[in-house]
Design a protein around this motif. Sequence first.
Motif, PDB file in Angstrom:
ATOM      1  N   ASP A  66       5.835   8.187  -1.863  1.00 16.52           N
ATOM      2  CA  ASP A  66       5.381   9.275  -1.068  1.00 16.52           C
ATOM      3  C   ASP A  66       4.475   8.464   0.384  1.00 16.52           C
ATOM      4  OD1 ASP A  66       5.789  11.145  -3.242  1.00 16.52           O
ATOM      5  OD2 ASP A  66       4.099  10.668  -4.155  1.00 16.52           O
ATOM      6  N   ASP A  67       4.970   9.442   1.173  1.00 20.48           N
ATOM      7  CA  ASP A  67       4.279   8.950   2.710  1.00 20.48           C
ATOM      8  C   ASP A  67       4.144  10.499   3.457  1.00 20.48           C
ATOM      9  OD1 ASP A  67       3.682   8.228   5.172  1.00 20.48           O
ATOM     10  OD2 ASP A  67       5.135   6.867   5.414  1.00 20.48           O
ATOM     11  N   ALA A  68       2.675  10.557   3.593  1.00 22.17           N
ATOM     12  CA  ALA A  68       2.556  12.046   4.160  1.00 22.17           C
ATOM     13  C   ALA A  68       2.754  11.971   5.548  1.00 22.17           C
ATOM     14  CB  ALA A  68       1.061  12.423   3.980  1.00 22.17           C
ATOM     15  N   LYS A  69       2.943  10.986   6.157  1.00 22.78           N
ATOM     16  CA  LYS A  69       3.225  10.922   7.686  1.00 22.78           C
ATOM     17  C   LYS A  69       4.839  11.165   7.914  1.00 22.78           C
ATOM     18  CE  LYS A  69      -0.764   8.319   9.005  1.00 22.78           C
ATOM     19  NZ  LYS A  69      -1.428   7.123   9.733  1.00 22.78           N
ATOM     20  N   ALA A  70       5.623  10.798   7.016  1.00 23.71           N
ATOM     21  CA  ALA A  70       6.823  10.781   7.292  1.00 23.71           C
ATOM     22  C   ALA A  70       7.341  12.463   7.238  1.00 23.71           C
ATOM     23  CB  ALA A  70       7.716  10.217   5.452  1.00 23.71           C
ATOM     24  N   PRO A  71       8.540  12.789   7.836  1.00 25.50           N
ATOM     25  CA  PRO A  71       8.831  14.242   7.762  1.00 25.50           C
ATOM     26  C   PRO A  71       9.118  14.788   6.715  1.00 25.50           C
ATOM     27  CG  PRO A  71       9.959  12.719   9.523  1.00 25.50           C
ATOM     28  CD  PRO A  71       9.491  11.987   8.683  1.00 25.50           C
ATOM     29  N   GLU A  83       0.761  -1.398  -0.056  1.00 25.93           N
ATOM     30  CA  GLU A  83      -0.041   0.097  -0.049  1.00 25.93           C
ATOM     31  C   GLU A  83       0.866   1.183   0.044  1.00 25.93           C
ATOM     32  OE1 GLU A  83      -3.289  -0.035   2.846  1.00 25.93           O
ATOM     33  OE2 GLU A  83      -3.519  -2.131   2.782  1.00 25.93           O
ATOM     34  N   LYS A  84       1.761   1.484   0.790  1.00 28.64           N
ATOM     35  CA  LYS A  84       2.685   2.577   1.066  1.00 28.64           C
ATOM     36  C   LYS A  84       3.593   2.691  -0.014  1.00 28.64           C
ATOM     37  CE  LYS A  84       2.008   3.683   5.696  1.00 28.64           C
ATOM     38  NZ  LYS A  84       1.886   5.214   6.104  1.00 28.64           N
ATOM     39  N   PHE A  85       4.285   1.663  -0.186  1.00 28.50           N
ATOM     40  CA  PHE A  85       5.346   1.528  -1.177  1.00 28.50           C
ATOM     41  C   PHE A  85       4.953   1.693  -2.596  1.00 28.50           C
ATOM     42  CE2 PHE A  85       8.985   0.079  -3.749  1.00 28.50           C
ATOM     43  CZ  PHE A  85       9.850   0.918  -3.647  1.00 28.50           C
ATOM     44  N   LEU A  86       4.194   0.760  -3.047  1.00 27.61           N
ATOM     45  CA  LEU A  86       3.829   0.704  -4.273  1.00 27.61           C
ATOM     46  C   LEU A  86       2.332   1.155  -4.657  1.00 27.61           C
ATOM     47  CD1 LEU A  86       4.494  -3.085  -4.842  1.00 27.61           C
ATOM     48  CD2 LEU A  86       5.768  -1.135  -5.724  1.00 27.61           C
ATOM     49  N   HIS A  87       1.647   1.859  -3.640  1.00 28.62           N
ATOM     50  CA  HIS A  87       0.588   2.639  -3.745  1.00 28.62           C
ATOM     51  C   HIS A  87      -0.897   1.814  -4.067  1.00 28.62           C
ATOM     52  CE1 HIS A  87       2.589   6.094  -2.454  1.00 28.62           C
ATOM     53  NE2 HIS A  87       3.412   5.919  -3.332  1.00 28.62           N
ATOM     54  N   GLU A  88      -0.742   0.541  -3.781  1.00 26.18           N
ATOM     55  CA  GLU A  88      -1.879  -0.499  -4.289  1.00 26.18           C
ATOM     56  C   GLU A  88      -2.913   0.010  -3.249  1.00 26.18           C
ATOM     57  OE1 GLU A  88      -1.108  -4.576  -4.185  1.00 26.18           O
ATOM     58  OE2 GLU A  88       1.005  -4.310  -5.246  1.00 26.18           O
ATOM     59  N   ASP A  89      -4.271  -0.043  -3.864  1.00 30.13           N
ATOM     60  CA  ASP A  89      -5.589   0.261  -3.363  1.00 30.13           C
ATOM     61  C   ASP A  89      -5.966  -0.942  -2.666  1.00 30.13           C
ATOM     62  OD1 ASP A  89      -7.509   1.729  -2.099  1.00 30.13           O
ATOM     63  OD2 ASP A  89      -8.484   1.961  -3.715  1.00 30.13           O
ATOM     64  N   LEU A  90      -5.677  -1.482  -1.364  1.00 35.18           N
ATOM     65  CA  LEU A  90      -6.015  -2.708  -1.021  1.00 35.18           C
ATOM     66  C   LEU A  90      -7.020  -2.619   0.258  1.00 35.18           C
ATOM     67  CD1 LEU A  90      -2.595  -4.551  -1.219  1.00 35.18           C
ATOM     68  CD2 LEU A  90      -4.466  -4.710  -2.729  1.00 35.18           C
ATOM     69  N   PRO A  91      -8.015  -3.432   0.304  1.00 33.85           N
ATOM     70  CA  PRO A  91      -8.772  -3.258   1.824  1.00 33.85           C
ATOM     71  C   PRO A  91      -8.007  -4.088   2.782  1.00 33.85           C
ATOM     72  CG  PRO A  91      -9.399  -5.235   0.127  1.00 33.85           C
ATOM     73  CD  PRO A  91      -8.367  -4.348  -0.538  1.00 33.85           C
ATOM     74  N   ALA A  92      -8.398  -3.718   3.853  1.00 31.60           N
ATOM     75  CA  ALA A  92      -7.773  -4.256   5.210  1.00 31.60           C
ATOM     76  C   ALA A  92      -7.902  -5.738   4.992  1.00 31.60           C
ATOM     77  CB  ALA A  92      -8.188  -3.680   6.414  1.00 31.60           C
ATOM     78  N   LEU A  93      -7.054  -6.524   5.665  1.00 32.05           N
ATOM     79  CA  LEU A  93      -7.061  -7.987   5.720  1.00 32.05           C
ATOM     80  C   LEU A  93      -8.217  -8.359   6.893  1.00 32.05           C
ATOM     81  CD1 LEU A  93      -3.596  -9.229   5.376  1.00 32.05           C
ATOM     82  CD2 LEU A  93      -5.443  -9.646   3.434  1.00 32.05           C
TER      83      LEU A  93
END
Length: 170
Positions: A128-133, A76-86
């Motif tokens: 991209d990671d909006a939470k990263a500084p 999800e974060k690295f490849l930006h796959e849109d996945l539902p939670a397991l």
Amino acid sequence: MTWIAPEVDRGHRTDLACGEREMLDDWLRLRRVFFLRKCAGLTAEQLRTASVEPSSLTLLGLLRHLAEVEREWFREKFLHEDLPALYPGGGFDVLADSDAEASYRTFLDETARCDAAVAHHDLDELADDAKAPTGKVSLRWIYIHVIEEYAQHTGHADLLRERIDGATGA
């Protein structure tokens, strides 16, 4: 119940002078194996047992959470796959009828998918990671973070397992 499958238990040490990528892959593989060893030989009921009161933490909940962690960071974060939670609640919430075998198969499937998803990406590649500084995170950082998650939760698993049946060690 067989909790260490051949495709996961390749827990040999690589050359200690190997390259960084091989080292990170090996450390992640070993952390997975060490965690699964904490679950090996237990019944589904034992895996669902919250054995360190007052915590509701269970080995099955940790297994499910670690599958979620890998999915979230690598896919999800690295490849930006849109996945539902397991699982709901990050995987920690385990009900009396939670299926341990299905959760184990999901774990194996998800870890294999994560390995395949990032296999051909460079460790310096950024996502991209909006939470990263800086708003970015490298694949290298993700590997280290996921390994850190396994180390932390394998420590929790040590305590849970010892309380369930007295087993200690790797």
